[in-house]
Design an enzyme around this catalytic site. Structure first.
Site, short mmCIF file in Angstrom:
data_model
loop_
_atom_site.label_atom_id
_atom_site.label_comp_id
_atom_site.label_asym_id
_atom_site.label_seq_id
_atom_site.Cartn_x
_atom_site.Cartn_y
_atom_site.Cartn_z
N HIS A 88 -2.69 -17.81 -9.44
CA HIS A 88 -1.48 -17.21 -8.87
C HIS A 88 -0.97 -18.14 -7.77
O HIS A 88 -0.99 -17.82 -6.60
CB HIS A 88 -1.83 -15.83 -8.29
N ASP A 147 -6.19 2.19 6.30
CA ASP A 147 -5.76 1.00 7.05
C ASP A 147 -6.52 0.99 8.37
O ASP A 147 -6.99 2.04 8.84
CB ASP A 147 -4.24 1.02 7.30
N ARG A 152 0.60 -19.40 -0.49
CA ARG A 152 -0.41 -18.33 -0.54
C ARG A 152 -1.74 -18.84 0.01
O ARG A 152 -2.47 -18.12 0.67
CB ARG A 152 -0.59 -17.84 -1.98
N GLY A 186 0.82 -1.21 0.00
CA GLY A 186 0.00 0.00 0.00
C GLY A 186 0.85 1.26 0.00
O GLY A 186 0.57 2.22 -0.73
N1 APR Z 1 -8.89 -3.57 6.62
C1 APR Z 1 -7.91 -2.81 6.09
N2 APR Z 1 -6.61 -3.10 6.21
C2 APR Z 1 -6.29 -4.19 6.91
C3 APR Z 1 -7.25 -5.02 7.49
C4 APR Z 1 -8.62 -4.67 7.33
N3 APR Z 1 -9.59 -5.40 7.84
N4 APR Z 1 -6.62 -6.02 8.11
C5 APR Z 1 -5.31 -5.82 7.94
N5 APR Z 1 -5.11 -4.71 7.22
C6 APR Z 1 -3.86 -4.08 6.83
C7 APR Z 1 -2.75 -4.28 7.84
O1 APR Z 1 -2.91 -3.40 8.94
C8 APR Z 1 -1.50 -3.99 7.01
O2 APR Z 1 -1.08 -2.65 7.15
O3 APR Z 1 -3.33 -4.65 5.64
C9 APR Z 1 -1.96 -4.24 5.58
C10 APR Z 1 -1.18 -5.33 4.88
O4 APR Z 1 0.14 -4.89 4.76
P1 APR Z 1 1.39 -5.84 4.97
O5 APR Z 1 1.17 -6.71 6.16
O6 APR Z 1 2.59 -5.00 4.91
O7 APR Z 1 1.31 -6.81 3.68
P2 APR Z 1 1.75 -6.49 2.16
O8 APR Z 1 3.14 -6.93 1.96
O9 APR Z 1 1.38 -5.10 1.82
O10 APR Z 1 0.82 -7.53 1.40
C11 APR Z 1 -0.58 -7.41 1.43
O11 APR Z 1 -0.89 -8.54 -0.68
O12 APR Z 1 0.60 -9.72 -2.04
C12 APR Z 1 -0.39 -9.80 -1.06
O13 APR Z 1 0.18 -11.83 0.09
C13 APR Z 1 0.14 -10.43 0.21
O14 APR Z 1 -2.02 -10.79 1.20
C14 APR Z 1 -0.87 -9.95 1.21
C15 APR Z 1 -1.25 -8.57 0.69
#
Ligand code: APR
Length: 321
Positions: free
Chosen positions: A176, A34, A89, A15
């Site tokens: 994927h 978020d 995944r 993000g």
């Molecule tokens: N609503 C909104 N955001 C949420 C929620 C929710 N209900 N639950 C969790 N999050 C947020 C988390 O707080 C976190 O900041 O989603 C974000 C995910 O970010 P990361 O943990 O850094 O993961 P990222 O590497 O960005 O990957 C996100 O994409 O490629 C896929 O497998 C990967 O499923 C994962 C997703």
């Protein structure tokens, strides 16, 4: 042309990079959502404070309030857990389906006219669930996977042949997951088949096939390779860039032919499932699924990949989603 409003659901690793890329390219105003308080606000502030240096002029707003999504043209979803070493995944299914359910309900309420690109994994199941909950038209709900998988495949081919990756065209279809289908037959360097170039390089067709098989294998495992190295999460620069390519195709109505996780209604012999296939992406999202004939081996590989997507979707249904 009025500025586009782009909502990013999930202000984590992907993000954050998405927000920065959108700002740098001035694709539109950004809302970074978020559930963690302060995280999207902090990242947004950090990105915007570079605007003078980078010379961009868009708004980037961090929020924990879904109401800020109102009026969004495009929504990109990365909410959910990423993988840790040793996980597939598919291991993310239960926890991320729960998250996707709440995201979908809120996007439906606050951004009902948006086009949506899902990145959260397991991708094929998450796109399916998002569309099911929102009831948005299938052409406006798509998933990012194939652009990245194809870019990874192209990168490995470029390294192997010692040519610029800009001249490599290679496509990966299917789900994927580990069953994704790199299309070797059409992989080319400015139109010249990669297999021919490998055969010339090694002067041995068996060796050329082995080298290609190794690149195909590495492509299929490429996400996991990054996870094993990072240890704390999964790839984020390349998924973000890949989603941006799709977003640009939609925003600028480019009609790009990109592999997209798209809903199939008979194409490639598949009905009623989201699968990675070449599509024309434009202002209406998926405007056409680009069909082409697969040989027996490719069709069998795609069928196997579709079977694993079906299994995943059925598992999700059994979990009550
Ligand atoms: N609503 C909104 N955001 C949420 C929620 C929710 N209900 N639950 C969790 N999050 C947020 C988390 O707080 C976190 O900041 O989603 C974000 C995910 O970010 P990361 O943990 O850094 O993961 P990222 O590497 O960005 O990957 C996100 O994409 O490629 C896929 O497998 C990967 O499923 C994962 C997703």
């Amino acid at each position: 042309m009025a500025r586009k409003k782009i909502a990013l659901i999930g202000g984590g690793q992907i993000g954050g990079v998405l927000a920065q890329l959108i700002a740098l390219r001035q694709l539109g105003d950004v809302v970074l959502f978020d559930i963690v308080e302060g995280l999207p606000q902090g990242k947004s502030l950090d990105i915007v404070e570079a605007s003078r240096v980078d010379g961009f002029d868009v708004n980037v707003k961090g929020t924990n309030d879904y109401k800020d999504l109102e009026g969004s043209d495009l929504v990109i979803i990365t909410a959910g857990l990423p993988r840790k070493p040793g996980m597939s995944r598919d291991d993310l299914l239960t926890v991320n389906a729960k998250i996707m359910k709440s995201v979908a309900e809120n996007v439906k309420q606050f951004a009902p006219n948006s086009t949506v690109i899902v990145i959260s994994n397991p991708l094929d199941a998450m796109v399916t669930l998002f569309q099911k909950i929102t009831g948005f038209p299938h052409n406006r709900v798509i998933g990012q996977a194939g652009v990245l998988d194809s870019s990874r495949f192209s990168t490995f081919i470029a390294w192997e042949l010692g040519v610029s990756v800009k001249d490599v065209n290679a496509m990966v279809l299917g789900g994927h997951g580990d069953t994704m289908v790199p299309i070797v037959r059409y992989a080319n360097v400015n139109g010249i088949p990669v297999m021919e170039l490998l055969e010339r390089k090694y002067k041995d067709s068996v060796k050329a096939k082995e080298v290609m098989a190794a690149m195909v294998k590495r492509t299929k495992m490429a996400g996991g390779e990054v996870v094993e190295l990072l240890k704390t999460g999964s790839a984020f620069y390349s998924p973000a860039s890949s989603a941006i390519a799709m977003a640009e195709a939609i925003i600028f109505d480019e009609k790009r032919v990109l592999p997209t996780c798209a809903y199939l209604q008979g194409e490639f012999g598949v009905s009623g499932y989201y699968v990675g296939v070449p599509t024309v992406l434009g202002a209406n999202g998926v405007e056409t699924v680009v069909e082409f004939s697969l040989d027996t081996e490719e069709q069998a590989a795609l069928d196997k990949s579709v079977a694993s997507v079906k299994e995943l979707v059925e598992a999700m249904t059994r979990l009550g989603f």
